[in-house]
Design a protein around this motif. Structure first.
Motif, PDB file in Angstrom:
ATOM      1  N   THR A  96       0.818  -1.200   0.000  1.00 24.39           N
ATOM      2  CA  THR A  96       0.000   0.000   0.000  1.00 24.39           C
ATOM      3  C   THR A  96       0.860   1.261   0.000  1.00 24.39           C
ATOM      4  N   HIS A  97       0.241   2.346  -0.401  1.00 21.25           N
ATOM      5  CA  HIS A  97       0.776   3.699  -0.315  1.00 21.25           C
ATOM      6  C   HIS A  97       2.137   3.800  -0.986  1.00 21.25           C
ATOM      7  N   SER A 102       4.996   4.885  -5.167  1.00 22.81           N
ATOM      8  CA  SER A 102       4.614   6.290  -5.325  1.00 22.81           C
ATOM      9  C   SER A 102       5.701   7.109  -5.999  1.00 22.81           C
ATOM     10  N   THR A 129       2.020  11.540  -4.872  1.00 24.59           N
ATOM     11  CA  THR A 129       0.809  11.277  -4.115  1.00 24.59           C
ATOM     12  C   THR A 129      -0.126  12.451  -4.311  1.00 24.59           C
ATOM     13  N   ARG A 133      -9.728  11.611  -2.182  1.00 26.30           N
ATOM     14  CA  ARG A 133     -10.232  10.415  -1.524  1.00 26.30           C
ATOM     15  C   ARG A 133     -11.271   9.637  -2.320  1.00 26.30           C
ATOM     16  N   GLN A 153     -11.755   6.560   0.129  1.00 24.98           N
ATOM     17  CA  GLN A 153     -10.681   5.890   0.849  1.00 24.98           C
ATOM     18  C   GLN A 153     -10.568   6.458   2.248  1.00 24.98           C
ATOM     19  N   HIS A 158      -3.139   9.434  -1.579  1.00 26.58           N
ATOM     20  CA  HIS A 158      -2.800   8.133  -2.134  1.00 26.58           C
ATOM     21  C   HIS A 158      -1.714   8.298  -3.178  1.00 26.58           C
ATOM     22  N   ASP A 173      -8.686   7.186  -9.293  1.00 25.62           N
ATOM     23  CA  ASP A 173      -9.167   8.379  -8.585  1.00 25.62           C
ATOM     24  C   ASP A 173     -10.206   9.047  -9.477  1.00 25.62           C
ATOM     25  N   VAL A 201      -5.096   4.058  -8.891  1.00 27.42           N
ATOM     26  CA  VAL A 201      -4.824   3.903  -7.464  1.00 27.42           C
ATOM     27  C   VAL A 201      -4.595   2.440  -7.090  1.00 27.42           C
ATOM     28  N   TYR A 215      -1.771  -1.077  -4.059  1.00 32.67           N
ATOM     29  CA  TYR A 215      -2.873  -0.180  -3.690  1.00 32.67           C
ATOM     30  C   TYR A 215      -2.265   1.103  -3.152  1.00 32.67           C
ATOM     31  N   ALA A 217      -3.539   3.706  -1.828  1.00 32.23           N
ATOM     32  CA  ALA A 217      -4.133   4.286  -0.624  1.00 32.23           C
ATOM     33  C   ALA A 217      -3.468   3.704   0.618  1.00 32.23           C
TER      34      ALA A 217
END
Length: 970
Positions: A96-97, A102, A129, A133, A153, A158, A173, A201, A215, A217
């Motif tokens: 994630t993230h 990113s 990022t 949301r 989210q 994200h 998004d 995303v 993912y 987020a």
């Protein structure tokens, strides 16, 4: 069949089902690294069919014990090969993230991406990022099955992913980029700029015999940056992903290779049929017979047209003819604040385009002198000398541009944006004038006939102005959505001979007759107004005079009196070559409130008048406002901020509407020279100085001189050391005409007194020592110690900290929390009032206690602080020297190689200083007429409520009416 047999069969089936559903899930949990892992554990620990445990480290043995691995935010990137080998052997992994890829390697090494076969970050990206949301499903897949088409989210931002194929992309998004709502897109300039092809995303795919979900987020982390279980759609997405990663459902191991998700580096710049056209330039050139005809056939192609009045870029975006860029040549100051830029191209005022950024298929670049983006084509322009150019744009568009500024459009995009800071008002067909205040409460205007910039230009046509606000993509401002309802635009340059100047009386303590000494304010005349042979200047305005410096009335110019106007030589210290003359104008006695009118005239040696400039001088009462600017600005990234650009930043500060600057008083000899240069600029622009002696700087000086830090020594036991350090600077600057106060320490008082002995913590003793030392040498000056109530109690602050004002930083981003905090502070420490209350507000980001990217909060927080009782407001901070406009918009301005580049926050700054002046002047005027005071106060308090709720249009209408009734105007 007997009940025993039925029960036995049921138990066997249950056992089989349990065995099938018992998925072994490991959650990597490394403190300070896997942010969000605790929230993931809270989400999954009690889920039936899952066996969940935390993993403190990765190893081949541990990975073989699990079917699915969850990695939140980051992981030790040196173990990437181990992770990839485990997935190739059958492990399922969810990252994630930042760990999803990113590109923000300055925050997480794993942001480089671990599975580029599925998705990767943008090439060369340092911050991919976005703070939005609203997510949407773009493909039916086991991971997304059963989810709503759109959902929010959990966390506030994200990562943006770039899948290798459309088949891998599952979630995008889908935030409406043109609205500001509770969960709307709050991204910075660069974040808008990078994602022309769409924001992916979540991407998923196979790798070897295993599976991967990326993912962007951050489920498991709340919007307060604290662990929190995922809920709703995002929780279901996690459960779906775990089951799919464990092998349930099919996976396409050979997805297609086409992708609409392309970073800039993958975009091929198209060839243009014509790149640029200049009409009637240079003067005196032969003009072609008949109009010049140009065709722009291809999607992504564009043409630039320049006339003596305007510049535009037209092109085709997504098959739609677009007016991507309309600028107006503004011979006067074109921003809502005076003096940021002058006699240059104005920023883009209007776009009719389906996209936020111009020319979707093109890379963009930021103009670092003006702060706005433009399509990146920069070949030498074609020189066509014609009165008119006709452009066939795409299959339907027709654009005719005349050299006088008239545009005729047919078949173009209707929906567009206009930059609020380039207009003062909108005129409607029924004769109304509606002022632009960058307010959410501005009504929808369905029949606007003109967009007006007072004293500069009008744009006439037929428009529908929508109340919704968003980012322009054109720093330094905010945009309104519009619909163009006609076929003809006309740009009309206007000029106003009357110049406006604002001078403020600043309260020492609000609601009293105690004011700081008045300072004269600058008035600049442009080169375009230059006239030769002027021998003397004269100001005829009752109650005002020309000054050479603060406290020195009588002379005409700040520039060298020996400089002859006839040679057009400039002020040798001039920051802007377009400025012809600069004057300081101030009140000779008490400041007349309201509007005073006068004339500034220039005369030759015989007394004949050569120049006559009508003036409006607006006198206000206000609480003082200021901002931090650190001297370290000049030591960082000299290529980004060359020394010859520093004066431009000081000039921008001086013209900002803020009243004082918090700036260091000592340091190295090099910093001493910078300080003197800074003070020279403050004098030239009517700015005040709060001299910073903060503990951080004191400690660094001691460390440099004696090899130890003041933070690490028992300073109260060595008062002679403080005396030695403070005495020279206190005595040197105690009578400086710009000095407003001494900023002694910054958040140094921390902790509570010892309950047994009553001894104060070291921070309190240090702050009080500096106060006592300063009191001996500058007893008449304001001495300030700042605290934050996150580190000490209000009661200890009230009872034990020495300071001439209560000064604190509440560290709040939410307006409601800030208003409550200030109100509670006033009630607990300053009721009845003991001394003025100063407050620091955030004007930068990006952490939870800052204003993030929602610069509107700066204005609302200011109004909330004022309504709750603040006597002064200062902001943290004005400029940042480590980032440029293509990276973020967290600060008011960015030092740049051509001068300061303004962020959208810079526009809000201008509005909020005027808001405070209006509110304060009305508050001061309440004492003028006791018989009407009650009615006035009711209206004034309603205006304060409008201000705090963000209804600035309504607030200003009330305040202007009250000012008229108080008869301040002269």
């Amino acid at each position: 069949m007997s009940w025993k047999m039925i029960l036995t069969a049921a138990l066997l089936l249950a056992g089989l089902w349990q065995a099938k559903a018992d998925i072994s899930v490991g959650i990597l949990d490394i403190p300070g690294c896997t942010t969000g892992s605790e929230g993931l554990y809270q989400t999954l620990q009690d889920q039936p069919g899952l066996k969940v445990d935390k993993i403190g480290a990765l190893s081949p043995e541990i990975l073989r014990q699990h079917q699915v691995l969850l990695i939140s935010h980051d992981y030790p990137f040196e173990q990437k090969t181990m992770l990839r080998e485990a997935v190739a052997d059958g492990l399922g992994v969810l990252l994630t993230h930042d760990a999803a890829g990113s590109g923000r390697v300055i925050y997480a090494a794993s942001a480089q991406g671990s599975f580029p076969e599925i998705a990767s970050p943008a090439p060369g990206s340092v911050s991919s990022t976005v703070s939005s949301r609203k997510l949407g499903i773009v493909k039916d897949h086991p991971v997304t099955r059963g989810l709503p088409a759109e959902f929010l989210q959990q966390y506030t931002d994200h990562a943006v992913l770039y899948p290798v194929s459309d088949d891998a992309a599952l979630v995008d998004d889908v935030t409406d980029y043109h609205e500001f709502k509770a969960h709307a897109f709050l991204g910075t300039q660069s974040r808008w700029a990078k994602f022309y092809g769409g924001n992916c995303v979540l991407a998923a795919g196979g790798f070897g015999t295993g599976r991967v979900v990326l993912y962007g987020a951050l489920p498991g982390l709340g919007d307060d940056d604290k662990p929190a279980p995922a809920t709703g759609a995002e929780k279901q997405l996690l459960l779906n992903a775990i089951h799919w990663l464990a092998g349930e459902g099919a996976v396409d191991l050979t997805p297609g290779r086409t992708s609409r998700y392309r970073p800039h580096a993958a975009v091929v710049k198209p060839d243009f049929q014509v790149q640029a056209v200049h009409l009637l330039s240079p003067p005196g050139s032969a003009v072609a017979d008949g109009p010049l005809q140009i065709r722009i056939p291809a999607d992504g192609s564009a043409v630039e047209v320049t006339t003596p009045v305007l510049r535009l870029i037209a092109g085709v975006e997504d098959g739609v003819p677009s007016l991507s860029f309309l600028e107006i040549f503004d011979p006067a100051w074109h921003h809502t604040w005076a003096g940021l830029e002058q006699a240059t191209w104005s920023a883009p005022v209007l776009r009719l385009s389906p996209r936020l950024w111009p020319m979707a298929a093109l890379p963009f670049k930021i103009d670092h002198e003006k702060g706005y983006p433009q399509s990146d084509f920069a070949a030498a322009p074609a020189q066509y000398f014609a009165d008119t150019v006709e452009l066939a744009v795409g299959p339907t568009g027709r654009l005719v541009v005349h050299s006088d500024g008239t545009l005729e459009l047919t078949g173009f995009a209707r929906d567009g944006r206009l930059a609020t800071w380039t207009f003062d008002a909108y005129e409607t067909a029924d004769g109304r004038r509606v002022a632009e205040t960058v307010a959410f409460d501005l009504p929808e205007l369905p029949n606007v006939t003109a967009l007006v910039k007072d004293g500069s230009y009008r744009v006439e046509g037929r428009f529908v102005i929508r109340p919704r606000l968003g980012i322009t993509g054109m720093s330094p401002g905010v945009m309104r959505e519009i619909t163009f309802a006609g076929d003809t635009l006309r740009v009309i340059p206007t000029s106003s001979a009357t110049r406006r100047l604002t001078i403020k009386k600043l309260w020492k303590e609000r609601g009293t007759d105690q004011f700081f000494p008045l300072l004269p304010q600058p008035l600049e005349l442009e080169q375009a107004a230059a006239v030769a042979d002027i021998a003397t200047w004269q100001l005829d305005a009752d109650g005002f005079a020309l000054f050479t410096a603060p406290g020195a009335p009588g002379a005409a110019q700040l520039s060298d009196a020996a400089v002859a106007a006839s040679t057009r030589q400039l002020d040798p210290d001039n920051e802007d070559e377009q400025v012809w003359r600069r004057f300081l104008i101030g009140a000779t006695d008490d400041l007349p409130l309201g509007v005073s009118r006068g004339v500034l005239s220039g005369r030759d040696a015989s007394g004949r008048e050569l120049v006559r400039i009508p003036l409006e001088i607006h006198g206000y009462v206000s609480i003082p406002t200021g901002i931090f600017l650190y001297s370290e600005s000049w030591r960082q990234q000299p290529a980004l901020t060359p020394a010859d650009q520093w004066p431009k930043l000081w000039r921008d500060l001086g013209m900002s509407g803020l009243d004082y600057l918090i700036y260091g008083v000592w340091g190295s000899p090099e910093m001493d020279a910078w300080r003197e240069a800074a003070l020279n600029r403050m004098a030239r622009y009517g700015s005040r100085w709060v001299a910073s002696l903060s503990e951080y700087q004191v400690g660094r000086l001691v460390e440099a001189q004696q090899g130890r830090s003041l933070r690490d020594i028992a300073a109260p036991q060595q008062p002679e050391l403080a005396e030695q350090l403070l005495k020279p600077v206190l005595e040197q600057y105690r009578r400086h005409p710009l000095l407003t106060g001494w900023y002694l320490t910054d958040e140094v008082p921390q902790g509570e007194p010892d309950p047994a002995s009553g001894e104060l913590p070291l921070g309190y003793r240090l702050a009080n020592l500096l106060y006592d030392t300063a009191e001996r040498y500058v007893p008449e000056d304001l001495k300030i110690n700042l605290i934050t109530t996150w580190f000490t109690s209000r009661a200890s602050w009230r009872d034990h900290l020495k300071s001439d004002v209560f000064n604190y930083d509440p560290y709040y981003a939410a307006v409601a929390g800030l208003e409550r905090d200030v109100s509670n502070t006033v009630a607990e420490i300053n009721t009845p009032k003991r001394k003025p209350l100063w407050i620091t507000l955030r004007s930068c980001g990006p952490t939870w206690y800052d204003t993030l990217d929602l610069w509107f909060d700066i204005r609302r927080q200011t109004m909330a602080a004022y309504a709750a009782g603040a006597d002064s407001i200062n902001y943290f901070m004005y400029a940042h020297w480590m980032k440029d406009m293509e990276e973020n918009a967290w600060y008011m301005v960015f030092p740049g190689p051509q001068g300061p580049v303004a962020a959208p926050r810079r526009q809000i700054l201008d509005y909020l200083t005027e808001d405070l002046a209006l509110l304060s002047t009305v508050e001061y005027g309440l004492q003028l007429d006791p018989e009407r005071r009650r009615t006035w106060r009711d209206d004034y308090e309603q205006a304060c409520r409008w201000a705090v709720s963000g209804h600035y249009d309504a607030m200003r209408q009330v305040l202007h009416r009250l000012l008229a009734e108080m008869q301040f105007n002269r």
